[in-house]
Design an enzyme around this catalytic site. Structure first.
Site, PDB file in Angstrom:
ATOM      1  N   SER A   1       0.830  -1.213   0.000  1.00 39.74           N
ATOM      2  CA  SER A   1       0.000   0.000   0.000  1.00 39.74           C
ATOM      3  C   SER A   1       0.862   1.260   0.000  1.00 39.74           C
ATOM      4  O   SER A   1       2.074   1.220   0.216  1.00 39.74           O
ATOM      5  CB  SER A   1      -0.916   0.013   1.224  1.00 39.74           C
ATOM      6  N   HIS A   2       0.211   2.411  -0.214  1.00 45.80           N
ATOM      7  CA  HIS A   2       0.894   3.712  -0.245  1.00 45.80           C
ATOM      8  C   HIS A   2       1.702   3.944   1.022  1.00 45.80           C
ATOM      9  O   HIS A   2       2.885   4.324   0.963  1.00 45.80           O
ATOM     10  CB  HIS A   2      -0.150   4.829  -0.424  1.00 45.80           C
ATOM     11  N   ALA A   3       1.102   3.706   2.199  1.00 41.67           N
ATOM     12  CA  ALA A   3       1.793   3.950   3.470  1.00 41.67           C
ATOM     13  C   ALA A   3       3.092   3.161   3.553  1.00 41.67           C
ATOM     14  O   ALA A   3       4.126   3.680   3.981  1.00 41.67           O
ATOM     15  CB  ALA A   3       0.883   3.571   4.643  1.00 41.67           C
TER      16      ALA A   3
END
Length: 253
Positions: A216-218
């Site tokens: 994911s982005h995080a």
């Protein structure tokens, strides 16, 4: 030229790293959700997580974590992307079967060999089979860390998405208006991150999210910034409170 590409109406989709960026064992990692891939990349949905031994001649799944996938992003009759709630039975069901995992792992290694370096790959699956929709080089690789093991009472458990150990005061961010709360050395706690949060992420000593996987982005941004990060805890924004002092162990989650 103008490229016109048919959209795959994915029954399931996901992201694969041909070399695991969070472990030093060269394993292949695959994460998958029901529906379109937007849910997994944005971190909106906590995906199923699979780690596969890189020796594909002796195919072996090292790790399988089945998540509760509460929603899916799908295409409606008008061609719009909408988010739908999934019933309990589907939400708890494993997304990929062993055959699909094996075929995807083989594709991952073929793409790595073709491009000459480990790949970050997006895929979609519908009735017609598996489609590779993106392949690009992995930006950050696993680095051995000598941090001591975190000690104390475990409050939350998730996936170690970016290695390292750090401590600080919790700042919970429910929406973008609250980003100013995050000061240098704080721990950013949020349901999921998005590109608008990057400046606040740079100030944080650690990041903890409710949703998302290691693709994911995080996770990707945290690894690029070298900030310890734990994703997919399910309830960090409910269990923790502003001002709590916590330690984030990005090695073990």
């Amino acid at each position: 030229a103008v490229v016109v590409q048919r959209m795959i109406n994915s029954e399931k989709s996901g992201v694969m790293f041909s070399e695991n960026p969070t472990r030093g064992d060269k394993s292949i990692v695959i994460e998958a959700v029901w529906g379109l891939g937007e849910g997994i990349v944005s971190g909106k949905i906590k995906p199923d997580h699979y780690a596969i031994d890189s020796d594909l001649d002796n195919f072996k799944i090292l790790d399988t974590e089945i998540s509760l996938k509460k929603t899916a992003i799908v295409r409606d009759k008008e061609g719009r992307n909408i988010e739908i709630k999934l019933n309990d039975e589907i939400a708890k069901r494993q997304v990929l079967n062993n055959h699909e995992i094996k075929i995807l792992a083989q594709y991952g290694k073929k793409l790595e060999e073709h491009y000459g370096k480990p790949q970050d790959i997006e895929f979609a699956i519908d009735g017609g089979g598996i489609y590779i929709v993106q392949s690009r080089p992995i930006t950050i690789f696993y680095k051995e860390r000598n941090d001591e093991q975190a000690s104390g009472e475990m409050l939350l458990n998730g996936l170690g998405a970016s290695p390292g150990i750090s401590s600080g005061r919790v700042k919970i961010v429910h929406d973008l208006k609250e980003l100013e709360k995050v000061r240098e050395g704080d721990i950013l706690v949020t349901e999921m991150t998005n590109p608008d949060m990057v400046v606040a992420m740079q100030r944080a000593a650690g990041i903890v999210t409710d949703e998302g996987g290691i693709t994911s982005h995080a996770s990707i941004v945290s690894r690029e910034m070298g900030i310890p990060c734990v994703v997919g805890t399910s309830e960090a924004t409910k269990k923790l409170k502003d001002g709590d002092e916590i330690t984030v162990d990005g090695n073990s989650g």
